[in-house]
Design a protein around this motif. Sequence first.
Motif, PDB file in Angstrom:
ATOM      1  N   ASN A   1      -1.126   4.703   5.170  1.00  0.00           N
ATOM      2  CA  ASN A   1      -2.350   4.229   5.801  1.00  0.00           C
ATOM      3  C   ASN A   1      -2.132   4.015   7.294  1.00  0.00           C
TER       4      ASN A   1
ATOM      5  N   GLU B   1     -10.974   1.892  -0.311  1.00  0.00           N
ATOM      6  CA  GLU B   1     -10.229   2.564  -1.381  1.00  0.00           C
ATOM      7  C   GLU B   1     -11.172   3.259  -2.352  1.00  0.00           C
TER       8      GLU B   1
ATOM      9  N   VAL C   1       0.822  -1.208   0.000  1.00  0.00           N
ATOM     10  CA  VAL C   1       0.000   0.000   0.000  1.00  0.00           C
ATOM     11  C   VAL C   1       0.861   1.265   0.000  1.00  0.00           C
TER      12      VAL C   1
ATOM     13  N   PHE D   1      -4.827  -2.115  -2.944  1.00  0.00           N
ATOM     14  CA  PHE D   1      -5.127  -1.688  -1.578  1.00  0.00           C
ATOM     15  C   PHE D   1      -5.873  -2.786  -0.822  1.00  0.00           C
TER      16      PHE D   1
END
Length: 293
Positions: free
Chosen positions: A31, A83, A23, A197
């Motif tokens: 994140n 996402e 990611v 993701f």
Amino acid sequence: MQIFSGVSLFTILLLMAIGLAIVFGLMGVINMAHGELMAMGAYATYLTAITFARFAPQWMDFYLFVAIPFAFLVTFAFGYVLERGFIRFFYNRPLDTLLATWGLSLILQQTYRSVFGAQEVSVPLAPWLSGAWEPSAGIQLPLTRVFIIGLTAIVAVGVYLLLTRTRWGLRVRAVTQNRAMSGAVGINTRSVDALTFALGSGLAGIAGCVFTMIGSTNPGTGQLYIVDSFIVVVFGGVQSLLGTALSAFLIAQSQTTLEYLISGSMAKVTILLLVIVVLYFKPSGLFSNKSRG
């Protein structure tokens, strides 16, 4: 035994860091809610265990083989929706992404408190994972840790093959290197982003499932590993999965060794200082991919 303890910590860090590397390294998304996705996988495992205990107690020995894919699917689906409905609006805005996902992590933690309570919940250990394997006299290796190491190896190899030996993996690497050109040749970059993701989220779910075998779960469980996982990814080199694995191994072994020699808090401080020194001389990471200018 000291080496084995380091390998045990390495497995948890690697499962968390692989998802972050995908990611953060491949997509450039910071994140901060990745730890809460790990907690989601842990709670999914807990729900699987209590469901088996209530409706199929005779199959409790095998609930783990349902919990692992279930934890992956739950977090994979959540990551995909996240996402599509949230993360994609923050691409190329790293600071905004960091703040937004940090806020999301607080929301998820409060959600876990509301649904499961603030107290810790435990998952029963399958009988076949009880005890230890004794390869030689005086050395006993817990079967849970041996199982976790085997599972981590399977997941790591699977992710590597997925990204390097499949058409989807080729698309991911193409989008990473040149998004505009990838879109020009017909690659659906939005679909690649969403699935990438989601894959990283699913791996965090597996990490959460693994965590239930060695500890209790509470709403703040994910915060135990999120900082260490980011350090692993940055130290190993962004966009380098092999670097992530090597970095996780070095940090885990160093931490367990230092904790044996000095206190746990001093061990973490020492490792952080070493990481800072290395990044000062190699800002792109210790095992970063080389690129031609």
